[in-house]
Design a protein around this motif. Structure first.
Motif, short mmCIF file in Angstrom:
data_model
loop_
_atom_site.label_atom_id
_atom_site.label_comp_id
_atom_site.label_asym_id
_atom_site.label_seq_id
_atom_site.Cartn_x
_atom_site.Cartn_y
_atom_site.Cartn_z
N ALA A 159 0.72 -1.10 0.05
CA ALA A 159 0.03 0.00 -0.03
C ALA A 159 0.95 1.33 -0.22
CB ALA A 159 -1.07 0.00 1.08
N GLN A 160 2.08 1.21 0.69
CA GLN A 160 2.70 2.38 0.62
C GLN A 160 3.34 2.56 -0.65
OE1 GLN A 160 5.34 1.08 4.08
NE2 GLN A 160 4.74 3.09 5.20
N ILE A 161 3.92 1.62 -1.19
CA ILE A 161 4.57 1.71 -2.59
C ILE A 161 3.62 2.34 -3.50
CG2 ILE A 161 5.48 0.23 -4.59
CD1 ILE A 161 6.84 -1.51 -2.36
N GLU A 162 2.50 1.73 -3.65
CA GLU A 162 1.51 2.25 -4.37
C GLU A 162 0.82 3.67 -4.15
OE1 GLU A 162 0.46 0.43 -7.01
OE2 GLU A 162 1.09 -1.28 -6.46
N ASN A 209 -0.95 5.59 -6.89
CA ASN A 209 -2.13 4.80 -7.22
C ASN A 209 -2.79 4.73 -5.93
OD1 ASN A 209 -3.94 2.82 -8.22
ND2 ASN A 209 -2.01 1.70 -9.19
N ALA A 210 -3.79 5.48 -5.60
CA ALA A 210 -4.33 5.40 -4.39
C ALA A 210 -5.56 4.34 -4.35
CB ALA A 210 -5.06 6.72 -3.94
N LYS A 211 -6.07 4.06 -5.45
CA LYS A 211 -7.09 3.07 -5.71
C LYS A 211 -6.47 1.55 -5.28
CE LYS A 211 -10.29 5.20 -8.64
NZ LYS A 211 -11.28 5.37 -9.95
N LYS A 212 -5.30 1.23 -5.88
CA LYS A 212 -4.96 -0.25 -5.68
C LYS A 212 -4.39 -0.10 -4.30
CE LYS A 212 -2.17 -3.23 -8.17
NZ LYS A 212 -0.96 -3.43 -9.31
N ALA A 213 -3.74 0.98 -3.63
CA ALA A 213 -3.31 1.15 -2.30
C ALA A 213 -4.51 0.70 -1.27
CB ALA A 213 -2.65 2.27 -2.00
N ALA A 214 -5.60 1.20 -1.70
CA ALA A 214 -7.09 1.07 -0.83
C ALA A 214 -7.30 -0.24 -0.69
CB ALA A 214 -7.97 2.00 -1.42
N VAL A 264 2.10 -0.52 13.56
CA VAL A 264 3.09 0.57 12.86
C VAL A 264 2.28 1.79 12.79
CG1 VAL A 264 3.82 -1.06 11.29
CG2 VAL A 264 1.55 -0.41 10.80
N ARG A 265 1.89 1.97 14.05
CA ARG A 265 0.99 3.23 14.46
C ARG A 265 1.59 4.54 13.62
NH1 ARG A 265 -1.99 3.99 18.75
NH2 ARG A 265 -1.59 2.14 19.50
N ASP A 266 2.81 4.91 13.94
CA ASP A 266 3.16 6.49 13.00
C ASP A 266 2.75 5.97 11.50
OD1 ASP A 266 3.87 7.12 15.39
OD2 ASP A 266 5.93 6.85 15.20
N ASN A 267 3.29 4.98 10.85
CA ASN A 267 3.30 5.06 9.52
C ASN A 267 1.91 4.87 9.18
OD1 ASN A 267 6.05 5.09 8.92
ND2 ASN A 267 6.14 2.97 9.05
N ALA A 268 1.08 4.23 9.97
CA ALA A 268 -0.59 3.89 9.67
C ALA A 268 -1.07 5.40 9.98
CB ALA A 268 -1.37 2.88 10.54
N MET A 269 -0.70 6.13 10.80
CA MET A 269 -1.36 7.51 10.82
C MET A 269 -1.03 8.41 9.64
SD MET A 269 -0.92 8.25 15.04
CE MET A 269 -1.66 9.80 15.17
N ALA A 270 0.11 8.42 9.39
CA ALA A 270 0.52 9.10 8.12
C ALA A 270 -0.04 8.57 6.83
CB ALA A 270 2.13 8.97 8.18
N MET A 271 -0.44 7.44 6.73
CA MET A 271 -0.88 6.77 5.45
C MET A 271 -2.39 7.33 5.61
SD MET A 271 -1.27 2.88 4.18
CE MET A 271 0.36 2.61 3.83
N LYS A 273 -5.93 12.55 -0.63
CA LYS A 273 -6.32 12.07 -2.01
C LYS A 273 -7.91 11.68 -2.21
CE LYS A 273 -1.84 10.05 -3.02
NZ LYS A 273 -1.31 11.09 -4.12
N ASN A 274 -8.40 12.32 -1.32
CA ASN A 274 -10.03 12.25 -1.51
C ASN A 274 -10.51 10.88 -1.28
OD1 ASN A 274 -12.42 13.77 -1.68
ND2 ASN A 274 -12.69 13.28 -3.89
N ASP A 275 -9.98 9.92 -0.50
CA ASP A 275 -10.49 8.68 -0.10
C ASP A 275 -10.66 8.55 1.32
OD1 ASP A 275 -11.29 6.16 -0.07
OD2 ASP A 275 -9.38 5.13 -0.76
N PRO A 276 -11.67 9.25 1.63
CA PRO A 276 -11.88 9.26 3.46
C PRO A 276 -12.34 8.10 3.93
CG PRO A 276 -13.64 10.44 2.20
CD PRO A 276 -12.42 10.03 1.10
N LYS A 277 -12.70 7.31 3.08
CA LYS A 277 -13.25 5.97 3.44
C LYS A 277 -12.43 4.83 3.92
CE LYS A 277 -16.19 2.03 2.12
NZ LYS A 277 -16.97 1.48 0.91
N THR A 278 -11.24 4.88 3.01
CA THR A 278 -10.01 3.88 3.43
C THR A 278 -9.14 4.75 4.80
OG1 THR A 278 -9.82 3.42 1.16
CG2 THR A 278 -8.09 2.97 2.65
#
Length: 770
Positions: free
Chosen positions: A316-319, A324-329, A346-353, A360-365
């Motif tokens: 997901a991070q790479i995408e 490519n936010a859709k594929k990451a989602a 992975v709290r810090d990375n998850a919060m940043a993601m 990127k206008n994907d508030p659901k993910t």
């Protein structure tokens, strides 16, 4: 050239020591910032080494080597702080040391640390001190060991190794890795033949893995693999040692252990974990394509949900980095569905993601990540406040108003004086745009309050837009146009219908004004907003264009209908275009079009259009077509019998008769004018028409008729000069008819009306002759 790196801990603070050794002396130079802190070290060798090394990136230092025109340069940069120290003396061989400025030596060391330089207390020498060499005694004194308070050697009682082993396992489960290392080290030292040796070594490796002590882990792991090659935990150890070599930049050694793991232990879940570690190594060297392949293999092959989650998160991070936010989602959905607690690991990375998905206008993910985090975070912790706020914002943006309101209320109840209290209140207000009072007045009031409270921020802008939508729905077009400048300040990407709503409001308002006959406003709207209405509105537009003297616009509207298949429609629009041409001063074109219309009227009667004869007469009069005037005035008389609207045209006919010296025309139309005035008691053409008619009668010797006409002026209100003229003319005719007394009375009345006028003076002269 030999490079080695070691790690340690001094007073609770970790440090790393990098050693650089070469067969011949070489130089190292430190670059300091303005605060005296070393920010870069460059070590220069005269030749390129026969073997290169992968970049080293550990907790404290980054090390890279680059060939140069002068040889080879090794550059070291710190993650926090570092110190360059030359090792110019071998204390096992030399008997004395001294302090000096060393530029070149065979051995340099670099200490990487966070705050305090470990083990050493380096102070600058005093300017007044003498630099004496320090003598080193080679004789080593005997070591006694620990002493008690009385000075006697301490004897440690032997305990069962199982006690330390069980305590170590409890410490590992509690994630107290330093304690694990201490207990396992002591147990191995105290009980070298313990049956738990393999387990003690294994837990040491695990703890060192969590502590990221790569160098020590490699040392212990090699011992484990040498002594316990058939142990069930070999796959785990292979994964950790390969990972440690990779982190130290020793990719060849790392690949050796990765290959062993994948070939010998392919059925182990740690083979999938090794794929994740291998992918991380490839990712750090920039080979993203292969890294993705290994992450995908790990995700597809692992039955361990924790390892699969780790691989999915990395993918997901790479995408996301590749936009490519859709594929990451899709990868995040897998984690959220199977192992939502992983986000807390992975709290810090998850919060940043989550923030990236939100941006990127994907508030659901983003909300799925935050929900996993919030459920694994203790209340009243700093992270809990941030995550709770973010979760509310994400749910609100995803249009999950009920869930968002719940989270906003939870924040407001839990953090009454929180850092984000205003932001949360504003977002909560933003939830109410589509709820509550459906009464228009009530909703408008609510939107006005939000606009006033929040102004030009996101809530205020949305309230403005919603207010405009409500006004448009209620066809309050003028109110929308009154807000036009504010609406145009809204971002078109966020509110794409704004411009269309303003245009539609202008169109709606123009239609309303056309129906109301408010032509000035309607035509102004059309000009300002460049409105083009359907042809069904052409009649309204044409009439308003004529009414506001916009003849060019009227002509353009009419011309589009001249080819209609309906004779009646062609008659109407031909009539209208003739009117327009007349208004534009195109009199000859108007006459031409009018004649065409008259022909059509001959084929199919249309009484409402008979007014065309008046227009034709007026056009003929403008171009001086006397015959045309005569022809069209007769048509007017036939279509509009004794109509006061034509009094000006009859008066113009009188003028035509005078110009042509045609007493018949003069008398005919002057009589019509006098009759119309008398019938309507409106004397707009008097006394000109009476004077002209009387003169015409006199020209033909009809003095009595002339006298009768002049006397009709007696009952009209005239100014003194006109009255003096009227009475003089009456007196002159009476005198001609031999009526001396009546003539004298008329002359006296003329003098009385205005003795100083020319008519009064003529009357005085004529009176003296009687």
């Amino acid at each position: 050239m030999e490079l080695s790196i070691q790690s340690g801990k001094e007073e609770g603070e970790k440090f790393s020591i990098l050693h650089l050794q070469n067969a011949t002396p070489f130089s190292c130079e430190a670059t300091n910032n303005e605060f005296g802190e070393t920010r870069r070290i460059d070590c220069r060798l005269p030749r390129v080494p026969s073997k290169s090394f992968s970049p080293i990136n550990n907790t404290h230092l980054n090390v890279i080597g680059v060939p140069t025109a002068q040889g080879y340069t090794i550059t070291i940069t710190p993650k926090a702080k570092m110190k360059l120290i030359p090792l110019a003396f071998d204390l096992s061989k030399e008997t004395e040391t001294f302090q000096g400025s060393i530029r070149s030596t065979k051995h340099w060391s670099v200490v990487g640390y966070t705050q305090t330089l470990p083990l050493l207390a380096i102070q600058p020498p005093s300017s007044s001190a003498i630099n004496f060499p320090v003598k080193i005694n080679k004789d080593i004194r005997p070591f006694v060991g620990g002493l008690d308070l009385k000075g006697n050697p301490i004897k440690i009682a032997r305990v069962q190794d199982v006690t330390d082993y069980m305590e170590m396992k409890k410490a590992y489960e509690a994630k107290k890795y330093e304690k694990v290392l201490d207990l396992s080290t002591n147990a191995l030292k105290n009980y070298p033949k313990t049956v738990f040796k393999n387990e003690l070594l294994l837990y040491q490796i695990r703890a060192l893995h969590h502590e990221e002590e790569s160098e020590k882990l490699i040392e212990v792991a090699k011992q484990f693999l040498r002594d316990y090659s058939s142990d069930p935990s070999v796959a785990e150890v292979l994964a950790y040692i390969a990972n440690s070599y990779g982190k130290l930049g020793q990719s060849i050694d790392a690949d050796y252990f990765f290959d062993r793991l994948f070939d010998e232990q392919s059925d182990s879940p740690f083979a999938s974990l090794g794929m994740v570690y291998k992918a991380e190594q490839l990712e750090s060297t920039g080979d993203l394509k292969k890294a993705v392949q290994f992450y995908q293999k790990a995700l597809g092959s692992s039955k361990d949900v924790a390892i699969a989650s780790q691989a999915a998160f990395k993918l997901a991070q790479i995408e996301l980095n590749n936009n490519n936010a859709k594929k990451a989602a899709l990868y995040i959905d897998k984690i959220a569905s199977a192992n939502p607690n992983y986000f807390a690991e992975v709290r810090d990375n998850a919060m940043a993601m989550a923030e990236v998905f939100f941006d990127k206008n994907d508030p659901k993910t983003a909300a799925r990540i935050s929900e996993g985090l919030i459920n694994a975070t203790e209340k009243n912790s700093p992270d809990h406040e941030i995550i709770l706020k973010n979760l509310g914002l994400e749910l609100a943006k995803a249009n999950k108003r009920t869930e968002a309101l719940k989270r906003f209320n939870e924040y407001l109840d839990t953090y009454k004086y929180g850092e984000f209290i205003e932001e949360v209140r504003r977002a909560k207000d933003g939830l109410f745009f589509d709820e509550g009072d459906k009464n228009t007045t009530g909703e408008i009031k609510k939107y006005n309050e939000l606009i006033e409270r929040y102004g030009n921020d996101s809530v205020g802008r949305k309230a403005l837009y919603k207010k405009a939508q409500l006004l448009f729905k209620d066809q309050k077009y003028q109110d929308i146009l009154d807000m036009e400048s504010e609406l145009y300040r809204l971002e078109s990407s966020e509110y794409p219908e704004t411009t269309a709503m303003i245009t539609k409001s202008a169109i709606g308002l123009e239609k309303a004004r056309l129906k109301e006959g408010k032509c000035v406003e309607a035509m102004t709207l059309q000009r300002m907003y460049k409105i083009r209405l359907l042809s069904e509105w052409d009649e309204y537009l044409f009439n308003c264009a004529l009414k506001t003297t916009q003849y060019a616009a009227a002509k353009k509207i009419a011309q589009s209908h001249l080819k209609s298949k309906s004779i009646a429609q062609r008659q109407i629009w031909l009539y209208r275009i003739v009117k327009t041409q007349f208004g534009l001063g195109e009199y000859k074109e108007a006459i031409k079009g009018g004649n065409e219309l008259i022909t059509l009227l001959g084929a199919e009667k249309n009484p409402p259009l008979n007014d065309i004869y008046r227009t034709m007469f007026d056009a003929a009069q403008r171009v001086g077509d006397a015959d045309g005037m005569i022809r069209y005035i007769k048509a007017v008389e036939g279509a509009f019998v004794n109509d006061f609207k034509d009094i000006e045209r009859y008066t113009q006919m009188v003028s035509l008769g005078l110009n042509r010296k045609d007493e018949g025309i003069v008398q005919t139309y002057a009589s019509k004018v006098a009759a119309l005035q008398e019938r309507t008691k409106t004397y707009t053409q008097s006394p000109y028409i009476e004077f002209t008619l009387a003169q015409s009668y006199q020209n033909l010797g009809k003095d009595t008729a002339a006298l009768t006409v002049l006397k009709t002026l007696n009952k009209q209100k005239l100014n003194t000069e006109k009255r003096s003229r009227q009475q003089y003319l009456i007196g002159a005719i009476e005198q001609k008819l031999g009526h001396k007394r009546e003539a004298r009375d008329a002359f006296n009345a003329s003098i009385k009306a205005d003795k100083n006028s020319a008519w009064g003076k003529l009357a005085k002269d004529a009176s003296g002759l009687l």
